[in-house]
Structures are given as structure tokens and as C-alpha cells.
Design a protein around this motif. Structure first.
Motif, PDB file in Angstrom:
ATOM      1  N   VAL A   1     -21.139  49.769 -23.198  1.00  0.00           N
ATOM      2  CA  VAL A   1     -21.984  50.554 -21.973  1.00  0.00           C
ATOM      3  C   VAL A   1     -21.698  49.903 -20.869  1.00  0.00           C
ATOM      4  O   VAL A   1     -22.321  49.988 -19.780  1.00  0.00           O
ATOM      5  CB  VAL A   1     -23.661  50.158 -22.261  1.00  0.00           C
ATOM      6  CG1 VAL A   1     -23.734  50.613 -23.786  1.00  0.00           C
ATOM      7  CG2 VAL A   1     -23.934  48.676 -22.373  1.00  0.00           C
TER       8      VAL A   1
ATOM      9  N   ARG B   1     -29.250  50.463 -20.157  1.00  0.00           N
ATOM     10  CA  ARG B   1     -27.966  50.348 -20.830  1.00  0.00           C
ATOM     11  C   ARG B   1     -28.018  49.149 -21.808  1.00  0.00           C
ATOM     12  O   ARG B   1     -27.385  49.261 -22.843  1.00  0.00           O
ATOM     13  CB  ARG B   1     -26.791  50.207 -19.958  1.00  0.00           C
ATOM     14  CG  ARG B   1     -26.302  51.712 -19.323  1.00  0.00           C
ATOM     15  CD  ARG B   1     -25.975  51.637 -17.844  1.00  0.00           C
ATOM     16  NE  ARG B   1     -24.802  50.710 -17.616  1.00  0.00           N
ATOM     17  CZ  ARG B   1     -24.382  50.138 -16.667  1.00  0.00           C
ATOM     18  NH1 ARG B   1     -25.065  50.487 -15.528  1.00  0.00           N
ATOM     19  NH2 ARG B   1     -23.240  49.565 -16.358  1.00  0.00           N
TER      20      ARG B   1
ATOM     21  N   ILE C   1     -29.805  50.621 -24.676  1.00  0.00           N
ATOM     22  CA  ILE C   1     -28.863  51.503 -25.573  1.00  0.00           C
ATOM     23  C   ILE C   1     -28.108  50.551 -26.164  1.00  0.00           C
ATOM     24  O   ILE C   1     -27.702  50.812 -27.415  1.00  0.00           O
ATOM     25  CB  ILE C   1     -28.134  52.379 -24.646  1.00  0.00           C
ATOM     26  CG1 ILE C   1     -29.184  53.443 -23.795  1.00  0.00           C
ATOM     27  CG2 ILE C   1     -27.165  53.316 -25.344  1.00  0.00           C
ATOM     28  CD1 ILE C   1     -28.667  54.344 -22.898  1.00  0.00           C
ATOM     29  N   ALA C   2     -27.365  49.510 -25.731  1.00  0.00           N
ATOM     30  CA  ALA C   2     -26.618  48.726 -26.311  1.00  0.00           C
ATOM     31  C   ALA C   2     -27.126  48.009 -27.698  1.00  0.00           C
ATOM     32  O   ALA C   2     -26.611  47.867 -28.564  1.00  0.00           O
ATOM     33  CB  ALA C   2     -25.800  47.509 -25.470  1.00  0.00           C
TER      34      ALA C   2
ATOM     35  N   VAL D   1     -26.990  56.084 -16.895  1.00  0.00           N
ATOM     36  CA  VAL D   1     -27.256  56.044 -18.232  1.00  0.00           C
ATOM     37  C   VAL D   1     -26.909  57.420 -18.727  1.00  0.00           C
ATOM     38  O   VAL D   1     -26.435  57.539 -19.912  1.00  0.00           O
ATOM     39  CB  VAL D   1     -28.935  55.958 -18.280  1.00  0.00           C
ATOM     40  CG1 VAL D   1     -29.671  56.442 -19.584  1.00  0.00           C
ATOM     41  CG2 VAL D   1     -29.228  54.577 -17.996  1.00  0.00           C
TER      42      VAL D   1
ATOM     43  N   THR E   1     -23.256  57.144 -19.902  1.00  0.00           N
ATOM     44  CA  THR E   1     -23.286  56.198 -21.241  1.00  0.00           C
ATOM     45  C   THR E   1     -23.727  57.285 -22.527  1.00  0.00           C
ATOM     46  O   THR E   1     -23.007  57.319 -23.296  1.00  0.00           O
ATOM     47  CB  THR E   1     -24.430  55.362 -20.884  1.00  0.00           C
ATOM     48  OG1 THR E   1     -24.090  54.272 -19.868  1.00  0.00           O
ATOM     49  CG2 THR E   1     -24.288  54.229 -21.939  1.00  0.00           C
TER      50      THR E   1
END
Ligand SMILES: Nc1ncnc2c1ncn2[C@@H]1O[C@H](COP(=O)(O)OP(=O)(O)OP(=O)(O)O)[C@@H](O)[C@H]1O
Ligand SMILES: [Mg+2]
Lengths: 267, 277
Positions: free
Chosen positions: B132, B152, B155-156, B183, B186
Motif C-alpha cells: 500500500v 491505506r 487496508i494493509a 485509496v 490501492t
């Protein structure tokens, strides 16, 4: 209010001294031993040796003493209050001073000074540990030390998790309180004038939205944690593994030895 | 259903509103999501999108009907944690889903909960942060990051758990245009490069144009579904559902109504330029 942002828990000051590098678990164990010793010491000479040990450790930690004293300030009021109470209300022995119904007597002076010293040493020792340990390492250390108490249903993991989450959200909530404060001031709220009671009452329009938002955040966070497979401390691993080194064992044993020696000299 | 990663069968859900009153948030929702697909879920406020999202990793359990994840039934207690690992949820508010005090600790959170060995956690955290684009900020405190960066990180934290499917509930709603672009880039990279199935809930029609499929929800039901070209061809009356057309399809439709036969599958500027010039 601008000062509020600078508040950090325990006022941790990063550094590279031996005390900084010690494992938090070793430090907390050492602290417990020293606190126990403080309550066992019965003489002023014991306190003197203890103080000497403290000074040596303090110097080795290379903390700036001004910074240290600042952390001590709020406690000094309590210490002073204890001293006054003992002076005035503990009776017995020779009378040193008399003013109407008030007397200061020998036992009061003795016990007052003794208790005050004990309190001061207790606080500065604890402060020394908190100033040299990052709050997160501290939480880890507490979780570890509370582990044996799990049989008594002491929720060690939960306590540590609470500390972590508090640390994570304190800056967020402070920012938010700043925002709310400005928004309420734009609506004519007054946080700066009036006596202490008035000011406290004026804080209500700040605290209510802050609490509402904190509860919503807590709710969101709980869902997010659950969705990331959080299910308490059982079978949980930790990425950050603390390596216990010889230094840590040495630290704990030395502290143990010194504490025992100090207590024994005083008997 | 061999290659459908998520399947709901006549899923119904009701919220209890205190006392006897209930509110039907999902009404006979049946859908299948294929492995590797990029699905966008749109619909007006209160149409049940978030409620559906929470069924996809067993945060909510159906009142009636079934939800299967990778063939596992969400209603079964013993599958719950495996389902939550396979389907990761990212929420709207980036602040309220970051648990730890540093970026890398937070990414590790899910893996720690799964009881994975510390060295493996380290490696996976590093990989996820690289993916990310947040490796340089691994030691940072979350509250110092921008909204896009926080999202992010979130999300990671999910990606590190190696899920098969990523469900994002309005992940860009609280971000500025730049954060939103970060985002989105990503998400689409994860879908294309890492072959993660994506279910993306959004109110921004522009964000749906890249999807393989759009599902439109309305009052707890699936109103319609189809490719972006089908949904935005102009035949569907999105306005009556309280939603806007994205700019280019709206322009194309206006041109069509004005007599210019712009093809109905015109979704972006390039296609429009190709046609017009
Ligand atoms: N915890 C709850 N308790 C009671 N009712 C709820 C709850 N959560 C949602 N609802 C109701 O369920 C319905 C569907 O809500 P949901 O949040 O799934 O909609 P949504 O499509 O995600 O909307 P939005 O676009 O605003 O996020 C709404 O009418 C909502 O009011
Ligand atoms: Mg929603």
C-alpha cells in the motif's frame, strides 16, 4: 489549552541509558522490589541509603533534572499536606511549639518526616521508571507481570489492551476537544472567564459532545477489532518480542541485593 | 458455485427497534460474487449496503436465508474466525479502526489475533505496508497521518491477513480528493495485481466505473445489477433512486437525447473523445 496537546502519559523521555534499555518487565519487577523495600525500611539511615541508590540510578539515566522536577510538582502538594497533618495531629513526646489549641509535638515531627520521606522516595522511584519506559512497553510489561494473577481472574491482557487503546485515542480525542471548543466558542461559549465553579459548569457544552463522540468511536472500534479476529488474549501472539538479556537479569538481581541490604541495615 | 467466493441465498435481516418494532434492512437478497471480481455496491442512504457488508464476514448473522463464504456457512460458529480472515472489512472512518499506537503495530493486530509466529508477522507486515506504499511511515503514530494514509494503513492491516475478499464500506467518504485517489489506486491495484476479490460500497458514482459489476440496492433489495456500461447506459432511472449519473455517461445521454447517437457504453473521457473526433 495549547498546553494540553503536550501532555503525554507518564512524560516518557526517550534515551539510550542502561535504564532506558532494560526490559520493561525487568524494570517493573525492580520497581516492585524497591517499593516493598520502602515499606520495610524502619530508620532514617535506611532512607538515606535508598536515596543514595536512587541518585546513582538517576544520574546514570541522564534525565534532565529540571524535567524530572516538573513531573514531581503535582505530587509535592500531597506530600506537603501529609506533612502538615502529621505535624498538627500526631501527638506524643516533647512539645516543640504551642499556639492556643495547636501544638507540634515530637512524635508528629518524627512520623511526619518519616512518612514524607517514604512518600517522596516512592514517587521519585516510580517516576524514574515511567520516564524511561515507553508507555507501550509499559503496557506490555504490565500484561506480563499480571499473567500469574490470571488464576485470580485478574484480566491482565484486557488491562494492557485498554492502556494501548487509551494511548492511541488520547491524541485523537484531544484534537477533537479542541475542535469542539472552537465550535462552541464560535457560538458564544465562554471557557476562559469566571471563577472555578463557573468555569467547570461552562465545560459541559464541551464534555457532552466529546463523550457522545467517544462512545461512537468505541462502538466503531469494537466492530473493527472483532472483524479483525480479535477474541481476547488467549492464543494471541505479539509481533514485538522483547528479548530478555543478561543485563535484565543483572538489573533485577542487583536491585534485589541492594534492596535487601538497605532493609537489613535499618533493622 | 465452485468459483463463487461469496454467495447469499435469500438473505433477510431485521433490526429490532426496541420493543416489538423491527426494521427490515435486507429483504431476500440473493447474489453471487465470483473469485477475483471487482463489484461496486451502490444505493441510497438506508438501502442496506452496510448491513449486507456486515453479513459477509459474520459480524451479523442472517435472520433468514444463508450466506456462504468460500463454501463456509457464516451461521456456523466454528467457521466464524476463518470467515473473518478470508473476508476483510474496511470501514468508513479511518480513525476508528486503527487500534495500535504505531502503523506497523496496527497492521500486525489481525495477525497477532490469529496467533501467527512473530517472525512471520514481521515479514507479512512489511509486505503489506510495501503493497500500500506506506513502508516509510511504519514507525509513525497513526494520528499524525493524513486521512488517505490512515485508510491505506487500515487496508494493509486487512491485506496482511491474506484475505480472499476485501469488503470496503465507503472507504473514501471522509477523504479529500487526493486521499480518495490514493485509496482507489490501492484498491484497484490489489484487485488486478494481487487478485483479491473486491466489494466496494460507495456513494461516488465516478468510483464505480472501473468495476466489473455494479449492484444497485434499494430499500433492502437488489434493484438491479450489471456492468457499468449497462447501469449507466441511460435506460435505468437512477435519479428516481436518489442517485446521480457519473459525469461522462450523463453527458453522453444528454447528447443522445439531443440527437447525437453516442454509444450507450461511453464511460470515460477517452471513449467520448474517440467517438466525437
Ligand atoms: N444498528 C441499527 N439499529 C437499527 N436500525 C439500523 C441499524 N443500523 C442500520 N439500521 C437501519 O437499517 C437500514 C439499513 O441501514 P444500512 O446502514 O445498512 O444502510 P446503508 O445502505 O449502509 O446506508 P448509508 O448509505 O447511509 O451508509 C436503515 O434504515 C437504517 O436506519
Ligand atoms: Mg452504510
Amino acid at each position: 489549552m495549547s498546553g494540553m496537546r503536550s501532555i503525554t502519559l507518564g512524560h516518557y523521555l526517550p534515551g539510550n541509558s542502561i535504564l532506558h534499555r532494560l526490559d520493561p518487565r525487568a524494570k517493573l519487577m525492580g520497581l516492585l522490589i524497591l517499593i516493598a523495600a520502602l515499606f520495610l525500611i524502619k530508620t532514617f539511615s535506611g532512607f538515606f541509603y535508598f536515596g543514595l541508590f536512587f541518585v546513582l540510578t538517576f544520574v546514570s539515566s541522564r534525565l534532565p533534572w529540571r524535567y524530572f522536577m516538573r513531573g514531581l510538582k503535582p505530587v509535592l502538594y500531597i506530600v506537603f499536606f501529609t506533612l502538615i497533618l502529621h505535624f498538627l495531629f500526631t501527638k506524643g513526646g516533647q512539645v516543640f511549639w504551642r499556639f492556643g489549641p495547636l501544638t507540634i509535638e515530637e512524635n508528629g515531627v518524627f512520623l511526619g518526616s518519616f512518612m514524607t520521606l517514604r512518600l517522596i522516595l516512592l514517587v521519585i522511584t516510580t517516576l524514574l521508571v515511567t520516564l524511561t519506559t515507553s508507555p507501550i512497553a509499559f503496557a506490555d510489561g504490565i500484561e506480563f507481570l499480571l499473567r500469574p494473577l490470571r488464576v485470580f481472574r485478574v484480566p491482565g491482557h484486557e488491562i494492557a489492551m485498554m492502556m494501548t487503546i487509551a494511548l492511541r485515542f488520547i491524541p485523537t480525542l484531544m484534537e477533537e476537544s479542541d475542535k469542539i471548543r472552537k465550535a462552541q466558542m464560535a457560538r458564544g461559549a465562554d471557557f476562559e472567564s469566571g471563577n472555578i465553579f463557573r468555569r467547570a459548569r461552562n465545560l459541559v457544552p464541551l464534555l457532552v459532545p466529546l463523550f457522545v463522540s467517544a462512545f461512537r468511536r468505541a462502538d466503531d472500534l469494537a466492530v473493527a477489532m472483532e472483524s479483525r479476529c480479535y477474541r481476547g488474549g488467549d492464543n494471541r501472539t505479539k509481533m514485538r518480542q522483547q528479548q530478555v538479556t543478561c543485563l535484565d537479569y543483572l538489573g533485577v538481581f542487583t536491585t534485589c541485593g541492594i534492596a535487601a541490604a538497605i532493609v537489613l541495615t535499618g533493622v | 458455485m465452485s468459483n463463487s467466493i461469496i454467495e447469499t441465498v435469500q438473505l433477510c435481516y431485521e433490526y429490532t427497534l426496541g420493543g416489538e418494532k423491527t426494521l427490515r434492512a435486507l429483504d431476500n437478497v440473493s447474489l453471487q460474487i465470483t473469485e477475483g471480481e471487482y463489484v461496486c455496491l451502490i444505493g441510497p442512504n438506508g438501502s442496506g449496503k452496510s448491513t449486507l457488508a456486515r453479513h459477509l464476514n459474520a459480524l451479523l448473522l442472517p435472520a433468514a436465508g444463508d450466506v456462504y463464504v468460500d463454501g463456509l456457512l457464516t451461521g456456523e460458529e466454528k467457521h466464524r474466525w476463518e470467515i473473518r480472515r478470508r473476508v476483510g472489512l474496511v470501514f468508513q472512518n479511518p480513525d476508528n479502526q486503527i487500534v495500535a499506537t504505531t502503523v506497523e503495530e496496527d497492521v500486525a493486530f489481525g495477525l497477532e489475533n490469529m496467533g501467527i509466529d512473530p517472525p512471520v508477522i514481521r515479514r507479512r507486515v512489511k509486505e503489506a505496508l510495501e503493497l500500500v506504499g506506506m513502508s516509510t511511515l511504519a514507525q509513525h503514530a497513526p494520528h499524525l497521518l493524513s486521512g488517505g494514509q490512515k485508510q491505506r494503513v487500515a487496508i494493509a492491516g486487512i491485506i496482511a491477513m491474506r484475505p480472499r475478499c476485501l469488503v470496503l464500506d465507503e472507504p473514501t467518504a471522509m477523504l479529500d480528493p487526493r486521499g480518495r485517489r490514493e485509496v482507489l489506486a490501492t484498491i484497484s491495484m490489489l484487485n488486478r495485481q494481487e487478485k483479491v476479490t473486491v466489494v466496494h460500497i460507495t456513494h461516488f458514482m465516478e468510483e464505480t466505473l472501473e468495476a466489473d459489476r455494479i449492484i444497485v440496492m434499494d430499500r433492502g433489495k437488489i434493484a438491479c445489477s450489471g456492468t457499468p456500461a449497462e447501469i449507466f447506459s441511460g435506460e435505468l432511472d437512477l435519479e428516481s433512486l436518489g442517485m446521480d449519473m457519473p459525469a461522462i455517461p450523463a453527458l453522453a445521454r444528454a447528447l443522445r437525447e439531443g440527437g447525437l447517437p453516442v454509444p450507450p457504453n461511453t464511460l470515460d473521457v477517452d471513449q467520448l473523445v474517440d467517438y466525437l473526433c
